[in-house]
Design an enzyme around this catalytic site. Structure first.
Site, mmCIF file in Angstrom:
data_model
loop_
_atom_site.group_PDB
_atom_site.id
_atom_site.type_symbol
_atom_site.label_atom_id
_atom_site.label_comp_id
_atom_site.label_asym_id
_atom_site.label_seq_id
_atom_site.Cartn_x
_atom_site.Cartn_y
_atom_site.Cartn_z
ATOM 1 N N GLY A 54 37.192 -57.021 5.854
ATOM 2 C CA GLY A 54 37.494 -57.265 4.454
ATOM 3 C C GLY A 54 38.443 -58.435 4.395
ATOM 4 O O GLY A 54 38.243 -59.417 5.097
ATOM 5 N N SER A 56 42.404 -59.001 4.980
ATOM 6 C CA SER A 56 43.497 -58.158 5.465
ATOM 7 C C SER A 56 44.700 -58.160 4.523
ATOM 8 O O SER A 56 45.378 -57.142 4.385
ATOM 9 C CB SER A 56 43.895 -58.542 6.885
ATOM 10 N N CYS A 88 36.856 -57.096 12.494
ATOM 11 C CA CYS A 88 37.276 -58.275 11.728
ATOM 12 C C CYS A 88 38.672 -58.068 11.128
ATOM 13 O O CYS A 88 39.642 -58.021 11.878
ATOM 14 C CB CYS A 88 36.208 -58.609 10.701
ATOM 15 N N ILE A 171 32.160 -63.428 9.768
ATOM 16 C CA ILE A 171 32.389 -63.789 8.361
ATOM 17 C C ILE A 171 33.867 -64.126 8.178
ATOM 18 O O ILE A 171 34.724 -63.255 8.233
ATOM 19 C CB ILE A 171 31.991 -62.632 7.423
ATOM 20 N N HIS A 207 31.066 -58.318 12.778
ATOM 21 C CA HIS A 207 30.756 -57.158 11.924
ATOM 22 C C HIS A 207 29.577 -56.351 12.470
ATOM 23 O O HIS A 207 28.434 -56.577 12.051
ATOM 24 C CB HIS A 207 30.414 -57.640 10.504
ATOM 25 N N GLU A 209 28.661 -53.444 11.773
ATOM 26 C CA GLU A 209 28.042 -52.579 10.752
ATOM 27 C C GLU A 209 26.949 -53.316 9.980
ATOM 28 O O GLU A 209 26.210 -52.691 9.223
ATOM 29 C CB GLU A 209 29.125 -52.036 9.790
HETATM 30 N N1 GLN Z 1 39.364 -63.513 6.673
HETATM 31 C C1 GLN Z 1 39.706 -62.127 6.648
HETATM 32 C C2 GLN Z 1 41.202 -61.917 6.876
HETATM 33 O O1 GLN Z 1 41.883 -62.751 7.310
HETATM 34 C C3 GLN Z 1 38.906 -61.345 7.663
HETATM 35 C C4 GLN Z 1 37.442 -61.517 7.368
HETATM 36 C C5 GLN Z 1 36.602 -60.303 7.596
HETATM 37 O O2 GLN Z 1 37.048 -59.184 7.777
HETATM 38 N N2 GLN Z 1 35.321 -60.535 7.508
HETATM 39 O O3 GLN Z 1 41.695 -60.863 6.604
#
Ligand code: GLN
Length: 232
Positions: A54, A56, A88, A171, A207, A209
Site C-alpha cells: 500500500g 506506508s 512491499c 509497484i 506483490h 498476491e
Molecule cells: N511506495 C509505497 C511506500 O513507500 C510502497 C508501494 C507498495 O506497497 N506497492 O510505502
C-alpha cells in the site's frame, strides 16, 4: 484450523485474502483469515500475520486511531516464532518500524527507490525458499471477489518445491540496500535482493498476491500450521 491475521491498513488487502484462501486450498488446510482493523483484535489466537502493500505513510496514519500497528508489533515481540509475511509497504513496516522499536528484519530498505509510479514493472524474480508443494491446483481465483477484484493471472497456479522464476510485480516498490542485508536472501532480481527471510519473517518488495503462484502464501500457511500451539 489456523487463523491468519491480515492488517486491513490500506492498499492490497483483498488480493491477499484470495491468495491465502487459494494457498490453503492447495495445501488442504482449514484456514480462517481474520481481518484486523483495530489493535484490540490482535491476540494470541492468531497463528500468523500478513502486512500487505500500500502506501506506508498512509498505513501508519490509518493505524493511529485504532492503534493497529503498535498492536501488530507487540504481537510480533510476543510471538517471535510465528510467521509474518510483509509485502512491499509491509516490508517497509518490518524494516523500519516507528520510534524506538528495533527492525523486525535485518534488511535496511529505501522507499520508492525504483522511481515514480510509472516506473513500476514486472520482472522474473529468482526465488530460493523451501515451500511445500501444492497438493492440488485450484480455480479459486477464477471468479472475482465481492469487491470485483481478480488477481492478475501472471503466474502458473502451482509451483514445484524450490522452483525459481517467480513473476514479480513491482509497484512503486522499495529497495533493500543489498550490501547491508544481514539476513537470508531468498529472492533476487539480477543480483539485487528483493526478498529476505529473517527467522520467521518473510519480506518481499514485490506483490505476490497479484499472481496465481501461491508459493509465498503456502510458505506462510505451512509455517503457521507448524507453529500452531497444540490443543490441550
Ligand atoms: N511506495 C509505497 C511506500 O513507500 C510502497 C508501494 C507498495 O506497497 N506497492 O510505502
Amino acid at each position: 484450523m489456523v487463523r491468519i491475521g491480515l492488517a486491513m491498513l490500506q492498499g492490497a488487502r483483498h488480493e491477499h485474502i484470495e491468495a491465502l484462501q487459494g494457498a490453503a486450498a492447495e495445501l488442504s488446510v482449514d484456514l480462517e483469515v481474520v481481518e484486523l482493523r483495530r489493535g484490540d483484535q490482535v491476540d494470541a489466537t492468531l497463528d500468523a500475520l500478513v502486512l500487505p502493500g500500500g502506501e506506508s505513510t498512509a498505513m501508519r496514519k490509518a493505524s493511529e486511531s485504532e492503534a493497529l500497528l503498535p498492536a501488530l508489533y507487540a504481537w510480533m515481540d510476543e510471538h517471535e516464532s510465528r510467521p509474518v509475511l510483509g509485502t512491499c509497504a509491509g516490508a517497509i513496516l518490518l524494516s523500519a518500524p516507528d520510534g524506538e522499536r528495533t527492525p523486525y528484519i535485518a534488511a535496511p530498505i529505501a522507499r520508492n527507490a525504483w522511481g515514480r509510479q510509472r516506473q513500476s514493472f514486472e520482472a522474473e524474480v529468482e526465488v530460493d525458499l523451501i515451500v511445500p508443494e501444492a497438493g492440488i491446483t485450484t480455480n479459486h481465483v477464477a471468479d472475482p471477489d465481492r469487491f470485483n477484484h481478480r488477481p492478475l493471472p501472471v503466474g502458473p497456479n502451482a509451483s514445484p518445491v524450490r522452483a525459481s522464476g517467480y513473476p514479480g510485480v513491482f509497484i512503486r516498490a522499495p529497495r533493500f540496500e543489498t550490501d547491508t542485508v544481514e539476513c537470508e536472501v531468498i529472492a533476487t532480481l539480477e543480483h539485487e535482493t528483493v526478498g529476505v527471510l529473517d527467522g520467521c519473517r518473510l519480506a518481499l518488495t514485490f506483490h505476490p498476491e497479484l499472481t496465481l503462484d501461491r508459493r509465498f502464501h503456502r510458505w506462510l500457511i505451512a509455517n503457521a500450521v507448524r507453529t500452531h500451539p497444540d490443543e490441550p
